[in-house]
Structure formats: C-alpha cells, structure tokens
Design a protein around this motif. Structure first.
Motif, mmCIF file in Angstrom:
data_model
loop_
_atom_site.group_PDB
_atom_site.id
_atom_site.type_symbol
_atom_site.label_atom_id
_atom_site.label_comp_id
_atom_site.label_asym_id
_atom_site.label_seq_id
_atom_site.Cartn_x
_atom_site.Cartn_y
_atom_site.Cartn_z
ATOM 1 N N GLU A 50 0.878 -1.420 0.000
ATOM 2 C CA GLU A 50 0.059 0.072 -0.085
ATOM 3 C C GLU A 50 0.996 1.058 -0.245
ATOM 4 O OE1 GLU A 50 -2.811 -0.274 3.427
ATOM 5 O OE2 GLU A 50 -3.766 -2.043 2.497
ATOM 6 N N ILE A 51 1.974 1.220 0.697
ATOM 7 C CA ILE A 51 2.701 2.405 0.796
ATOM 8 C C ILE A 51 3.614 2.409 -0.443
ATOM 9 C CG2 ILE A 51 5.035 3.172 2.081
ATOM 10 C CD1 ILE A 51 3.974 1.829 4.382
ATOM 11 N N LYS A 52 3.946 1.522 -1.154
ATOM 12 C CA LYS A 52 4.732 1.601 -2.399
ATOM 13 C C LYS A 52 3.570 2.069 -3.479
ATOM 14 C CE LYS A 52 5.184 -2.099 -4.680
ATOM 15 N NZ LYS A 52 5.146 -2.727 -5.782
ATOM 16 N N ASP A 53 2.574 1.568 -3.570
ATOM 17 C CA ASP A 53 1.536 2.169 -4.342
ATOM 18 C C ASP A 53 1.300 3.419 -4.343
ATOM 19 O OD1 ASP A 53 1.168 -0.424 -5.277
ATOM 20 O OD2 ASP A 53 -0.527 -0.831 -4.289
ATOM 21 N N ALA A 54 1.071 3.911 -3.074
ATOM 22 C CA ALA A 54 0.955 5.443 -2.692
ATOM 23 C C ALA A 54 2.284 6.266 -3.363
ATOM 24 C CB ALA A 54 0.664 5.663 -1.392
ATOM 25 N N GLN A 108 4.211 5.410 -5.646
ATOM 26 C CA GLN A 108 4.431 5.561 -7.185
ATOM 27 C C GLN A 108 3.307 6.451 -7.643
ATOM 28 O OE1 GLN A 108 3.627 1.367 -7.856
ATOM 29 N NE2 GLN A 108 5.814 1.005 -8.212
ATOM 30 N N CYS A 109 2.125 6.469 -6.831
ATOM 31 C CA CYS A 109 1.139 7.711 -7.425
ATOM 32 C C CYS A 109 1.672 8.884 -7.073
ATOM 33 C CB CYS A 109 -0.159 7.401 -6.765
ATOM 34 S SG CYS A 109 -1.125 5.866 -7.144
ATOM 35 N N VAL A 110 2.392 9.278 -6.237
ATOM 36 C CA VAL A 110 2.734 10.473 -5.799
ATOM 37 C C VAL A 110 3.853 10.845 -6.959
ATOM 38 C CG1 VAL A 110 4.287 11.918 -4.290
ATOM 39 C CG2 VAL A 110 2.166 10.583 -3.419
ATOM 40 N N LEU A 111 4.801 10.025 -7.083
ATOM 41 C CA LEU A 111 6.080 10.285 -8.193
ATOM 42 C C LEU A 111 5.214 10.396 -9.599
ATOM 43 C CD1 LEU A 111 8.578 7.537 -6.922
ATOM 44 C CD2 LEU A 111 8.627 9.955 -6.807
ATOM 45 N N GLY A 112 4.224 9.639 -9.970
ATOM 46 C CA GLY A 112 3.696 9.763 -11.126
ATOM 47 C C GLY A 112 3.033 11.089 -11.226
ATOM 48 N N ARG A 113 2.617 11.654 -10.317
ATOM 49 C CA ARG A 113 1.732 13.236 -10.355
ATOM 50 C C ARG A 113 2.907 13.996 -10.565
ATOM 51 N NH1 ARG A 113 -2.961 12.771 -6.138
ATOM 52 N NH2 ARG A 113 -4.590 11.356 -7.073
#
Length: 86
Positions: free
Chosen positions: A62-66, A68-73
């Motif tokens: 869950e932390i990794k997914d979050a 990755q979302c932040v880095l993508g944005r």
C-alpha cells in the motif's frame, strides 16, 4: 471479446484410473508440503507469525502504491511545467 457463436468448453469425464492417478499426485504433493513445513519449523519459523508477515507485506504494498502515485503526479507536473515554459 468472445463471440456468442463459440461452443462452450467441453468437460472431459475422467476414468477411474485417471482419478486414482490425480489422487496419488495430490497425496504426494501434500507430503511434499508437509516436509516443507517441517523444514521451516525446524529453522525457527512459526505458523503464528505468518499473519504478521502477510500484514506487513500488505502494508508495504500500500505504501509503495501510494509512493508510485505521488511520483507519477510529480512527473506529470514536471513534464507539463517544462513544456509550458519552453
């Protein structure tokens, strides 16, 4: 997408010998798994700790997914800001 005129999968009927063979294979696999469990227990692993490790893996994912979302944005913002100024 499958077309509607495809025939459904046909199920094959197993012979008594095939059923016996499958049961034998499953029993053999069950014995192999029991040996793996015994080995892990002899190395100090405990079944009771398994759920804790599973929970930690879920938390990590869950932390990794979050992240990755932040880095993508962030990447999209940097990309758009770079081309707006040029």
């Amino acid at each position: 997408m499958k077309s509607n005129n495809e025939s459904p999968k046909q199920t094959s009927v197993l012979t008594a010998e095939e059923v016996k063979e499958r049961i034998s294979l499953l029993e053999k696999r069950n014995q192999e798994i029991d040996l793996e469990i015994e080995l892990l227990q002899s190395q100090g692993f405990k079944v009771e700790e398994l759920q804790w490790h599973i929970d930690k893996l879920h938390e990590y994912n869950e932390i990794k997914d979050a992240a990755q979302c932040v880095l993508g944005r962030l990447e999209r913002k940097l990309y758009h800001s770079q081309y707006r100024t040029n």
